[in-house]
Structure formats: C-alpha cells, structure tokens
Design an enzyme around this catalytic site. Structure first.
Site, short mmCIF file in Angstrom:
data_model
loop_
_atom_site.label_atom_id
_atom_site.label_comp_id
_atom_site.label_asym_id
_atom_site.label_seq_id
_atom_site.Cartn_x
_atom_site.Cartn_y
_atom_site.Cartn_z
N VAL A 136 0.84 -1.21 0.00
CA VAL A 136 0.00 0.00 0.00
C VAL A 136 0.87 1.26 0.00
CG1 VAL A 136 -1.88 -1.19 1.22
CG2 VAL A 136 -0.19 0.08 2.55
N ASP A 137 2.22 1.06 -0.13
CA ASP A 137 3.14 2.20 0.06
C ASP A 137 3.35 3.05 -1.18
OD1 ASP A 137 4.95 0.66 -1.53
OD2 ASP A 137 5.83 -0.27 0.25
N HIS A 167 -4.36 -4.29 -2.27
CA HIS A 167 -4.74 -3.92 -0.90
C HIS A 167 -4.87 -2.41 -0.71
CE1 HIS A 167 -3.16 -8.09 0.65
NE2 HIS A 167 -4.33 -8.17 0.04
N CYS A 203 -14.31 7.34 2.78
CA CYS A 203 -15.34 7.42 3.81
C CYS A 203 -15.60 6.02 4.38
CB CYS A 203 -16.63 7.99 3.21
SG CYS A 203 -17.94 8.11 4.44
N CYS A 205 -16.02 12.74 6.68
CA CYS A 205 -16.36 12.78 5.26
C CYS A 205 -17.02 14.12 4.90
CB CYS A 205 -17.32 11.63 4.94
SG CYS A 205 -17.83 11.63 3.22
N ASN A 230 12.92 -14.57 -2.46
CA ASN A 230 12.64 -14.37 -1.04
C ASN A 230 13.78 -15.01 -0.25
OD1 ASN A 230 11.40 -14.47 1.63
ND2 ASN A 230 9.41 -14.32 0.62
N GLU A 245 13.44 -16.35 2.51
CA GLU A 245 12.85 -17.45 3.29
C GLU A 245 11.92 -18.28 2.42
OE1 GLU A 245 13.45 -17.70 6.57
OE2 GLU A 245 14.48 -15.78 6.82
C1 BJW Z 1 12.11 -10.15 1.63
C2 BJW Z 1 13.02 -9.20 2.00
C3 BJW Z 1 13.79 -8.68 0.98
C4 BJW Z 1 12.00 -9.73 3.76
N1 BJW Z 1 13.62 -9.11 -0.27
N2 BJW Z 1 11.96 -10.58 0.39
C5 BJW Z 1 -8.15 -18.57 2.07
C6 BJW Z 1 -7.53 -19.32 3.05
C7 BJW Z 1 -7.41 -18.83 4.35
C8 BJW Z 1 -7.89 -17.56 4.69
C9 BJW Z 1 -8.49 -16.81 3.71
C10 BJW Z 1 -8.62 -17.31 2.43
N3 BJW Z 1 -9.22 -16.35 1.67
C11 BJW Z 1 -9.47 -15.28 2.46
C12 BJW Z 1 -9.04 -15.53 3.71
C13 BJW Z 1 -9.13 -14.59 4.88
C14 BJW Z 1 -8.03 -13.54 4.92
C15 BJW Z 1 -6.68 -14.25 4.97
O1 BJW Z 1 -5.97 -14.37 4.01
N4 BJW Z 1 -6.29 -14.71 6.16
C16 BJW Z 1 -5.02 -15.41 6.33
C17 BJW Z 1 -4.02 -14.53 7.09
C18 BJW Z 1 -5.28 -16.69 7.07
N5 BJW Z 1 -8.12 -12.65 3.78
C19 BJW Z 1 -8.92 -11.57 3.79
O2 BJW Z 1 -9.61 -11.29 4.74
C20 BJW Z 1 -8.90 -10.72 2.54
N6 BJW Z 1 -10.24 -10.47 2.11
C21 BJW Z 1 -11.02 -11.41 1.57
O3 BJW Z 1 -10.63 -12.55 1.42
O4 BJW Z 1 -12.24 -10.96 1.18
C22 BJW Z 1 -13.19 -11.91 0.69
C23 BJW Z 1 -14.24 -12.12 1.73
C24 BJW Z 1 -14.62 -11.09 2.56
C25 BJW Z 1 -15.60 -11.32 3.49
C26 BJW Z 1 -16.16 -12.55 3.60
C27 BJW Z 1 -15.76 -13.59 2.77
C28 BJW Z 1 -14.79 -13.36 1.82
C29 BJW Z 1 -8.31 -9.35 2.84
C30 BJW Z 1 -6.86 -9.40 3.19
C31 BJW Z 1 -6.37 -8.00 3.54
C32 BJW Z 1 -4.92 -7.98 4.00
N7 BJW Z 1 -4.61 -6.69 4.50
C33 BJW Z 1 -3.26 -6.41 4.96
C34 BJW Z 1 -3.27 -5.00 5.61
C35 BJW Z 1 -3.36 -3.93 4.51
C36 BJW Z 1 -3.38 -2.55 5.06
C37 BJW Z 1 -2.11 -2.16 5.75
O5 BJW Z 1 -1.02 -2.11 5.12
O6 BJW Z 1 -2.18 -1.89 6.93
O7 BJW Z 1 -2.34 -6.48 3.86
S1 BJW Z 1 -2.62 -7.64 6.08
C38 BJW Z 1 -0.96 -7.55 5.51
O8 BJW Z 1 -0.59 -8.85 4.94
C39 BJW Z 1 -0.98 -6.56 4.34
C40 BJW Z 1 -0.10 -7.25 3.32
O9 BJW Z 1 -0.36 -6.76 2.02
C41 BJW Z 1 -0.45 -8.70 3.51
C42 BJW Z 1 0.58 -9.66 2.99
O10 BJW Z 1 1.79 -9.51 3.68
P1 BJW Z 1 3.15 -9.67 2.88
O11 BJW Z 1 3.28 -8.59 1.89
O12 BJW Z 1 3.29 -11.05 2.38
O13 BJW Z 1 4.22 -9.33 4.03
P2 BJW Z 1 4.82 -10.31 5.16
O14 BJW Z 1 5.40 -9.45 6.20
O15 BJW Z 1 3.86 -11.35 5.57
O16 BJW Z 1 6.01 -11.08 4.39
C43 BJW Z 1 7.19 -10.41 3.97
C44 BJW Z 1 8.02 -11.40 3.19
O17 BJW Z 1 9.13 -10.70 2.64
C45 BJW Z 1 8.59 -12.56 4.03
O18 BJW Z 1 8.38 -13.78 3.33
C46 BJW Z 1 10.09 -12.25 4.09
O19 BJW Z 1 10.91 -13.43 4.10
C47 BJW Z 1 10.29 -11.48 2.82
N8 BJW Z 1 11.38 -10.52 2.83
N9 BJW Z 1 12.87 -8.99 3.40
C48 BJW Z 1 12.67 -10.09 -0.50
N10 BJW Z 1 14.72 -7.73 1.27
#
Ligand code: BJW
Length: 271
Positions: free
Chosen positions: A112-113, A136, A144, A170, A238, A240
C-alpha cells in the site's frame, strides 16, 4: 594495491530463470512487503515486522476501527509519516524498467506504500499505471467509512489522532462519517477491478515472479496458482521459504533489491 572485490557471480538458478524471463512476453510479478524492506518500510511478519508489536486483529480490521479509531489512525498516521522519508529501491527500479520495456507485463502488488508507482513515475503523476494492480489499496488515499458513501481522495497529510473529535470526517453533503485509510482490512473485499485484472493477467502469464511475500494472505497468495494452473512457471524471490516455494521451479534465496535487477535485466545490446 588490492583491487575491489568483484560482485558475486549469478547462480545457475538465477541465470536459468533470467533466460526464461527473457524468452517470455507475458510475465506477471506479484510483490509483497519484502520488496519495500530495503527502502526501510517494515514488513508485517518476521522479526522486524509490524505484527511483532501489534496484533493484526487489533489494527487491520473494520471492527478495530469501529472500536478504537484513534488507535488505528495513530498506527496509519505513523506509517504514512515514516513512508514520506522512504524512496524506491533497486528492486522497485528493476520492476519499473521491466514494465516500461515489456507492454504485456503486469505488476500485482499487495503493498500500500505506492513505491512501485513512484519508481515508475518519479514526477508524481496522479494517474495510476494501467498495468500496476494494487490489491490492498493505498495508504496515501482516504475514503469514507460510512455505508454506501463512495467519497475518496488522495491525501497524504498528517492525521491528528489524539482525540476522536479531531479525526477527519467525510465532506460529502449529509454524510460526516469518519474517514479511514483506503486500504483493505481482513474480512474486506479486495477492489474488484484490480483483483479481476490480476487473475486475468496471471492466468495468461508464461511466468509469474513472486517477490517478497510470505504468501499467507489470500486471495493475493492464490494469484500465482492461476499461472500454474494454466501451465506457466513460478519463480520465487525471497530469503525465506513460503507456502508457494514447493510450486516454484526456481527459488532465488536473497533480497529483492539484489536479485530483481539481474533477473529482470534486458540483454546487453550487440557490440
Ligand atoms: C524479503 C526481504 C527482501 C523480507 N527481499 N523478500 C483462504 C484461506 C485462508 C484464509 C483466507 C482465504 N481467503 C481469504 C481468507 C481470509 C483472509 C486471509 O488471508 N487470512 C489469512 C491470514 C489466514 N483474507 C482476507 O480477509 C482478505 N479479504 C477477503 O478474502 O475478502 C473476501 C471475503 C470477505 C468477506 C467474507 C468472505 C470473503 C483481505 C486481506 C487484507 C490484507 N490486509 C493487509 C493489511 C493492509 C493494510 C495495511 O497495510 O495496513 O495487507 S494484512 C498484511 O498482509 C498486508 C499485506 O499486504 C499482507 C501480505 O503480507 P506480505 O506482503 O506477504 O508481508 P509479510 O510481512 O507477511 O512477508 C514479507 C516477506 O518478505 C517474508 O516472506 C520475508 O521473508 C520477505 N522478505 N525482506 C525479498 N529484502
């Protein structure tokens, strides 16, 4: 006098993956927080991640915002201010040059950055790039929180979260609900246009490069599966392992800022 150390030679996996990328036209790159780590933006999970200090359900859900909007806003305001001091890194630059040079390539990002957009358009164009799909949302945008109201605006200003009556409201006539960051919280639907474009591009792609994501959050983590189902190849960047690693033909273990530039580099022009 000793000569400076030469850069490490690329691994055979990196060379093989780079050859496939060079031979492919339809490439999708899926990025996560790790791609911005070298810009100084904390990741979510892992030793230095946001979630070490805050539990996700405390801050990144609509329920948390209803319960304590000042707490949620103070976290986002802190991140918005910290981001102002961050700049795109060589990984963002490599992706930007690749998208520029390859009109069938798409970038799908969970970040989101806005650093990918900034790498692409350093002059700060407000028009989103048509082949960057932000799943995201954007931390620089506000919207709003009221049901049915569609007001949204780009606004990176500071938010005073010291008291609820100071939080932004809003401006739509007759609305006045609290304004929130235009990001996707747990349990919320992803923006439909970006999600559809991401899955369409992934299901047409010959190669999907997955960089800097833990691949734990869905549906974003399912995007590369669309490429695999259509017979395409997965390349992971990655330090990891992730749940996608067993599906990847090559797992390039290292930092995105160091691996994406050689992986996405154009071939040298003939001498
Ligand atoms: C390096 C490095 C370097 C380090 N070089 N690499 C199916 C199965 C199970 C659950 C679900 C499913 N479908 C949906 C769900 C529910 C849920 C979900 O996924 N839960 C799981 C956690 C279990 N999903 C949702 O709720 C989503 N909505 C949805 O499905 O709607 C449909 C629906 C709605 C209602 C009813 C029914 C259906 C929405 C998900 C929203 C996620 N939001 C966030 C916050 C955003 C706002 C904010 O920024 O504050 O998004 S959570 C957070 O995680 C953020 C990120 O985009 C997201 C992913 O994280 P990311 O980018 O992978 O970061 P990290 O920290 O996890 O990993 C970093 C990686 O980098 C690591 O691997 C390091 O090793 C590596 N790294 N340095 C390269 N230099």
């Amino acid at each position: 006098m000793t000569s400076p150390p030469s850069p490490p030679s690329p691994s055979s996996d990196l060379l093989a993956a780079r050859d496939l990328v060079r031979r492919s036209r339809r490439v999708v790159i899926l990025t996560g927080a790790g791609v911005s780590a070298e810009s100084g933006v904390p990741t979510f999970r892992g030793p230095a991640g946001h979630w070490k200090r805050f539990r996700p359900e405390e801050l990144a859900t609509p329920e948390a915002f209803r319960r304590d909007p000042c707490l949620v806003w103070s976290w986002y305001d802190h991140r918005r201010q910290a981001l102002a001091a961050c700049a795109p890194n060589p990984g963002h630059g490599a992706v930007a040059r690749y998208l520029e040079a390859n009109p069938e390539a798409h970038l799908v990002t969970q970040n989101v950055d806005g650093l990918h957009q900034r790498a692409m358009r350093p002059e700060g164009s407000a028009v989103p790039h048509p082949r960057i799909h932000e799943l995201h949302g954007s931390i620089a945008r506000l919207r709003c929180s009221g049901p049915g109201c569609t007001w949204a605006a780009e606004d990176p200003r500071r938010i005073d979260a010291s008291r609820e009556d100071r939080l932004p409201r809003c401006p739509s006539p007759g609305c006045g609900a609290l304004v929130r960051p235009d990001v996707v919280w747990f349990g919320e639907m992803l923006p439909e246009a970006a999600l559809t474009a991401a899955f369409e591009a992934a299901s047409r792609a010959e190669v999907c490069i997955v960089a800097g994501t833990s691949a734990l959050v869905h549906p974003a983590a399912s995007v590369p599966l669309a490429t695999l189902r259509a017979g395409g190849t997965l390349v992971e960047v990655n330090p990891e392992a992730t749940p996608l690693s067993p599906h990847a033909r090559w797992c390039l273990r290292g930092r995105a800022g160091e691996l994406l530039p050689p992986l996405l580099a154009e071939p040298d022009p003939p001498a």
